[in-house]
Motif scaffolding. Structure first.
Motif, PDB file in Angstrom:
ATOM      1  N   TRP A 466       0.825  -1.204   0.000  1.00 28.25           N
ATOM      2  CA  TRP A 466       0.000   0.000   0.000  1.00 28.25           C
ATOM      3  C   TRP A 466       0.863   1.260   0.000  1.00 28.25           C
ATOM      4  N   TYR A 467       0.438   2.263  -0.765  1.00 32.48           N
ATOM      5  CA  TYR A 467       1.018   3.595  -0.593  1.00 32.48           C
ATOM      6  C   TYR A 467       0.646   4.113   0.798  1.00 32.48           C
ATOM      7  N   VAL A 468       1.492   5.013   1.332  1.00 31.24           N
ATOM      8  CA  VAL A 468       1.195   5.645   2.615  1.00 31.24           C
ATOM      9  C   VAL A 468       1.428   7.149   2.476  1.00 31.24           C
ATOM     10  N   LEU A 469       0.407   7.920   2.858  1.00 29.04           N
ATOM     11  CA  LEU A 469       0.477   9.376   2.754  1.00 29.04           C
ATOM     12  C   LEU A 469       0.454   9.995   4.147  1.00 29.04           C
ATOM     13  N   GLN A 470       1.453  10.824   4.441  1.00 27.33           N
ATOM     14  CA  GLN A 470       1.529  11.582   5.682  1.00 27.33           C
ATOM     15  C   GLN A 470       1.509  13.071   5.334  1.00 27.33           C
ATOM     16  N   VAL A 471       0.709  13.832   6.041  1.00 29.38           N
ATOM     17  CA  VAL A 471       0.521  15.247   5.723  1.00 29.38           C
ATOM     18  C   VAL A 471       0.815  16.096   6.962  1.00 29.38           C
ATOM     19  N   ASN A 472       1.660  17.093   6.806  1.00 28.00           N
ATOM     20  CA  ASN A 472       1.849  18.089   7.858  1.00 28.00           C
ATOM     21  C   ASN A 472       0.845  19.210   7.629  1.00 28.00           C
ATOM     22  N   PHE A 473      -0.385  18.963   8.068  1.00 24.77           N
ATOM     23  CA  PHE A 473      -1.493  19.899   7.919  1.00 24.77           C
ATOM     24  C   PHE A 473      -1.268  21.111   8.821  1.00 24.77           C
ATOM     25  N   ARG A 474      -1.991  22.178   8.557  1.00 29.40           N
ATOM     26  CA  ARG A 474      -1.891  23.374   9.403  1.00 29.40           C
ATOM     27  C   ARG A 474      -2.182  22.983  10.853  1.00 29.40           C
ATOM     28  N   GLY A 475      -1.484  23.639  11.771  1.00 29.44           N
ATOM     29  CA  GLY A 475      -1.567  23.238  13.165  1.00 29.44           C
ATOM     30  C   GLY A 475      -0.430  22.342  13.591  1.00 29.44           C
ATOM     31  N   SER A 476       0.325  21.792  12.614  1.00 31.50           N
ATOM     32  CA  SER A 476       1.484  20.963  12.937  1.00 31.50           C
ATOM     33  C   SER A 476       2.597  21.834  13.508  1.00 31.50           C
ATOM     34  N   SER A 477       3.476  21.230  14.292  1.00 27.96           N
ATOM     35  CA  SER A 477       4.609  21.952  14.844  1.00 27.96           C
ATOM     36  C   SER A 477       5.787  21.909  13.891  1.00 27.96           C
ATOM     37  N   GLY A 478       6.810  22.703  14.200  1.00 25.86           N
ATOM     38  CA  GLY A 478       8.052  22.702  13.434  1.00 25.86           C
ATOM     39  C   GLY A 478       8.122  23.775  12.377  1.00 25.86           C
ATOM     40  N   TYR A 479       6.950  24.333  11.976  1.00 23.42           N
ATOM     41  CA  TYR A 479       6.916  25.311  10.893  1.00 23.42           C
ATOM     42  C   TYR A 479       6.696  26.743  11.391  1.00 23.42           C
ATOM     43  N   GLY A 480       6.896  26.955  12.674  1.00 20.93           N
ATOM     44  CA  GLY A 480       6.735  28.289  13.224  1.00 20.93           C
ATOM     45  C   GLY A 480       5.350  28.525  13.808  1.00 20.93           C
ATOM     46  N   LYS A 481       5.233  29.628  14.528  1.00 18.58           N
ATOM     47  CA  LYS A 481       4.009  29.926  15.270  1.00 18.58           C
ATOM     48  C   LYS A 481       2.814  30.178  14.353  1.00 18.58           C
ATOM     49  N   ALA A 482       3.025  30.890  13.249  1.00 25.51           N
ATOM     50  CA  ALA A 482       1.905  31.223  12.370  1.00 25.51           C
ATOM     51  C   ALA A 482       1.256  29.970  11.810  1.00 25.51           C
ATOM     52  N   PHE A 483       2.068  28.987  11.440  1.00 22.71           N
ATOM     53  CA  PHE A 483       1.528  27.745  10.883  1.00 22.71           C
ATOM     54  C   PHE A 483       0.772  26.967  11.957  1.00 22.71           C
ATOM     55  N   ALA A 484       1.318  26.942  13.183  1.00 24.10           N
ATOM     56  CA  ALA A 484       0.611  26.275  14.278  1.00 24.10           C
ATOM     57  C   ALA A 484      -0.692  26.997  14.593  1.00 24.10           C
ATOM     58  N   MET A 495      -8.079  22.042   8.815  1.00 28.27           N
ATOM     59  CA  MET A 495      -7.055  21.020   9.057  1.00 28.27           C
ATOM     60  C   MET A 495      -7.391  19.759   8.271  1.00 28.27           C
ATOM     61  N   GLN A 496      -8.666  19.417   8.237  1.00 24.31           N
ATOM     62  CA  GLN A 496      -9.092  18.241   7.476  1.00 24.31           C
ATOM     63  C   GLN A 496      -9.004  18.499   5.976  1.00 24.31           C
ATOM     64  N   ASN A 497      -9.303  19.740   5.560  1.00 22.35           N
ATOM     65  CA  ASN A 497      -9.173  20.091   4.145  1.00 22.35           C
ATOM     66  C   ASN A 497      -7.746  19.867   3.644  1.00 22.35           C
ATOM     67  N   ASP A 498      -6.754  20.188   4.487  1.00 23.67           N
ATOM     68  CA  ASP A 498      -5.356  20.013   4.072  1.00 23.67           C
ATOM     69  C   ASP A 498      -5.060  18.558   3.731  1.00 23.67           C
ATOM     70  N   ILE A 499      -5.604  17.645   4.542  1.00 24.94           N
ATOM     71  CA  ILE A 499      -5.408  16.208   4.263  1.00 24.94           C
ATOM     72  C   ILE A 499      -6.080  15.840   2.948  1.00 24.94           C
ATOM     73  N   GLU A 500      -7.296  16.337   2.735  1.00 26.85           N
ATOM     74  CA  GLU A 500      -8.014  16.040   1.491  1.00 26.85           C
ATOM     75  C   GLU A 500      -7.279  16.612   0.287  1.00 26.85           C
ATOM     76  N   ASP A 501      -6.724  17.817   0.429  1.00 27.74           N
ATOM     77  CA  ASP A 501      -6.017  18.444  -0.694  1.00 27.74           C
ATOM     78  C   ASP A 501      -4.753  17.667  -1.050  1.00 27.74           C
ATOM     79  N   ALA A 502      -4.059  17.170  -0.027  1.00 28.28           N
ATOM     80  CA  ALA A 502      -2.871  16.354  -0.298  1.00 28.28           C
ATOM     81  C   ALA A 502      -3.267  15.053  -0.979  1.00 28.28           C
ATOM     82  N   LEU A 503      -4.366  14.450  -0.532  1.00 27.15           N
ATOM     83  CA  LEU A 503      -4.833  13.211  -1.164  1.00 27.15           C
ATOM     84  C   LEU A 503      -5.193  13.456  -2.624  1.00 27.15           C
ATOM     85  N   ALA A 504      -5.874  14.556  -2.906  1.00 24.98           N
ATOM     86  CA  ALA A 504      -6.234  14.867  -4.285  1.00 24.98           C
ATOM     87  C   ALA A 504      -4.994  15.037  -5.150  1.00 24.98           C
TER      88      ALA A 504
END
Length: 671
Positions: A466-484, A495-504
């Motif tokens: 199986w392929y495996v997709l991991q997404v650093n959606f908005r709210g994730s750490s490591g990308y600075g305060k604005a992204f969190a 946050m859920q839209n980001d996962i859907e957009d990566a899947l698309a």
């Protein structure tokens, strides 16, 4: 436990080590789940403080039989045959040099002298857990001592007697250790002789103390927490003073990291520590000096725009070499510019495709043990001699996985509202006809992140083809305060839209069967799995939620009840999830348990009975709602575990259940 390796690069912050190279041109077979989860046989390596000797800890397993040993080598001649120091039939975990003539070996003991399993007993129930001890051993193996071994009474009953707070570099006969005293009901500090194991009382903590940070062998910061470990009180005591002063009260997240203020080391200047903290001007996490006398944050030592500084590389005397952050791989801001040039050369040797971590260093910074990792390279350690530029392999941590792991691609994407996103797509090895299934694996937190490295869950899914997709959606750490901050009160929406957009985006690339997509995650990732099945029900053939949140109003209420309405943990929940009154509609609309009728896919709920971070009541509520909706969930309630700290058996139990559930859905006829 603070050892030279932990102080050096925060090595536990990213996956350790791996040999350079990739899969061979010959056909390879994917590893089994047992092979993926088998513990490493090379457990670590360390340099003596003077840099002249190298020790590596090895373990051979055959069923329940174990053989632990240390290989000792001259760092001047690392390719000469090593000296073998046999430890014996012990489950060993790591090693450290106490001084130039003595090694410390951490041992996990699983059985009492009478053969019964060790563990914590609650009434008639025994929850197996190892006893942790530290063995001090001479370099010829002839002289040994168990630290605290001569102690009787309440301290001797402590399960964990392996927590070294300070190696006391200027006191070669002793180390500073902490241990729980059952009679006094608190944590104590001891100075422990590494030659005899004898412990001498040093200091007593408060009832809620769980650790100290030291400078020059003296505790200068004390950490207290509430029962759940979600709130931390930081106390300070400058050198020469006797009284502790409360500095701040902060939240501690599910990864056991303190928000906004992490002590990462002691400088060579008395009363000055190094901390990572959100900078008052920019907001991203930076490295700063912290003055214990004035309780003021001072000079910013390292920062990176839109990235968070994680930890430091420094020696035991407070010499600062570098600050670390994660781009996709681990990277550094160097204070020692000569080391920067060597680091870039090492990266070039590994074709710029690995995480390089500084595992250990000699006090003169002439020699380093480094680790290199990538998704396809599960672990190796190397000795690097800085003056000569020589790089010597010490061995692979899991050699049976070499060339058999699935590769990962780094994807830079745009969300539907224009936000920059990073995702990781792992492609299963082996040629097959037609498109393959895909599993989305959202991370927990949500203020955590995925990175480019070896991941047992990802490789277990990929081994099924199986392929495996991991997404650093908005709210994730490591990308600075604005992204969190972009994820605040966006659970179930953007946050859920980001996962859907990566899947698309990855589906549009081709090769993925859109009729066989599943979603599986743990903690927040479990919530994202359930919410994905609500939001886009026709996308998923299977859903697995591991310790996932399902009812946001109930989760907010639980945090208030457990931590208090004035706690930073509850404040975080209000700011990040929502206010139960002002945001009532948002919380209900973003709760899978409120919208179970919209879920089409079969759901599996996995939860630890003793989870006090996300209580099992969350899965109970989801199960009840799904049953009422006519789509009863499969359940796996694990009696012996909580939210974190899973052993190999528990991890295998969870993965087996998740894989079986997903595979059954993938192979079932389409409706």
């Amino acid at each position: 436990m603070i050892s030279r390796r932990h102080v050096l690069a925060g090595a536990t912050a990213s996956p350790l080590a791996a040999m350079a190279g990739g899969a061979s041109a010959q056909a390879v077979t994917s590893p089994t789940l047992d092979e993926i989860l088998t513990p490493p046989t090379l457990l670590g390596a360390a340099l003596s403080p003077d840099g002249r000797q190298l020790a590596s800890l090895r373990m051979e397993r055959k069923g329940e039989l174990m053989k632990a040993y240390v290989l000792l080598q001259s760092a001047d001649r690392p390719r000469d045959p090593p000296t073998v120091v046999l430890i014996g039939d012990y489950d060993v975990q790591q090693l450290e040099w106490a001084n130039d003539e003595r090694l410390l070996i951490w041992i996990f003991i699983h059985k009492n002298p009478d053969g019964t399993p060790t563990g914590q007993r609650y009434g008639d129930l025994l929850f197996p857990s190892p006893q942790i001890r530290v063995l001090s051993i001479s370099l010829d193996g002839a002289e040994t001592a168990i630290l605290f071994g001569s102690e009787g009474g309440p301290v001797s009953r402590a399960a964990d007697l392996g927590s070294i707070v300070d190696l006391l570099v200027d006191d070669p006969k002793n180390v500073l250790m902490q241990a729980w005293d059952y009679d006094k009901g608190c944590l104590l500090l001891f100075k422990v002789n590494i030659y005899t194991g004898e412990a001498t009382f040093f200091e007593r903590g408060a009832q809620q103390t769980y650790g100290w940070r030291t400078q020059n062998g003296q505790p200068v910061i004390r950490l207290d927490s509430n029962r759940r470990g979600t709130v931390v009180w930081i106390y300070t005591r400058p050198p020469g003073q006797t009284a502790w002063t409360l500095y701040r009260k902060l939240r501690r997240n599910e990864l056991e990291q303190i928000s906004d203020f992490n002590v990462v080391g002691a400088t060579a200047e008395a009363g000055v520590m190094l901390v990572t903290t959100q900078h008052e001007r920019g907001g991203d996490r930076v490295l700063q000096r912290f003055d214990l006398q004035t309780l003021k944050l001072a000079e910013v030592m390292a920062s990176r725009v839109d990235r968070d500084i994680d930890s430091v590389v420094m020696d035991e005397r407070g010499g600062l070499l570098a600050a670390s952050f994660v781009e996709d791989r681990e990277d550094y801001i160097f204070f020692d510019q000569t080391l920067k040039a060597h680091y870039r050369g090492l990266q070039s040797y590994f074709k710029n495709d690995v995480n390089l971590s500084f595992v250990d260093a000699s006090l003169d910074h002439s020699r380093f043990v480094v680790g290199a990792s990538s998704p396809t390279l599960a672990g190796s350690l190397w000795l690097y001699d800085k003056p000569s530029g020589a790089l010597t392999p010490l061995g692979e941590t899991r050699p049976w996985l070499s060339g058999r792991l699935a590769p990962t691609s780094i994807l830079k994407l745009k969300s539907r509202d224009g936000l920059d996103l990073t995702a990781y797509l792992t492609t299963p090895i082996g040629a097959v006809a037609g498109p393959r299934p895909l599993v989305i694996f959202p991370h927990g937190g949500p203020e955590a992140r995925d990175a480019y490295g070896f991941d047992q869950f990802v490789q277990a899914f990929a081994a099924k083809g199986w392929y495996v997709l991991q997404v650093n959606f908005r709210g994730s750490s490591g990308y600075g305060k604005a992204f969190a901050d972009a994820g605040r009160k966006r659970w179930g929406t953007e946050m859920q839209n980001d996962i859907e957009d990566a899947l698309a985006a990855v589906t549009a690339r081709g090769g993925i069967d859109p009729r066989r997509i599943a979603i599986c995650g743990a903690s927040y990732g479990g919530y994202a799995a359930l919410m994905g099945a609500v939001k886009t029900p026709k996308v998923y053939r299977a859903v697995v939620s591991i310790a996932g949140v399902s009812d946001l109003p109930a989760m907010v209420a639980y945090t208030k009840r457990e931590d208090g309405g004035d706690s930073p943990a509850y404040t975080y929940v209000l700011e990040t999830i929502g206010d139960p009154v002002a945001d009532k509609t948002l919380l209900e609309q973003s709760s899978p348990a409120f919208r179970a009728k919209e879920i089409i896919a079969p759901v599996m709920l996995i939860h630890g009975v003793h989870d006090d971070v996300v209580p099992i009541e969350q899965s109970n509520r989801m199960a009840k709602a799904l049953k009422a909706a006519g789509n009863p969930a499969k359940r796996l309630d694990i009696k012996w575990v909580g939210h974190r700290g899973w052993d190999v058996f528990t991890t295998k139990t969870i993965l087996n259940a998740a894989i079986t559930h997903i595979e059954t859905a993938f192979t079932a006829p389409l409706a």
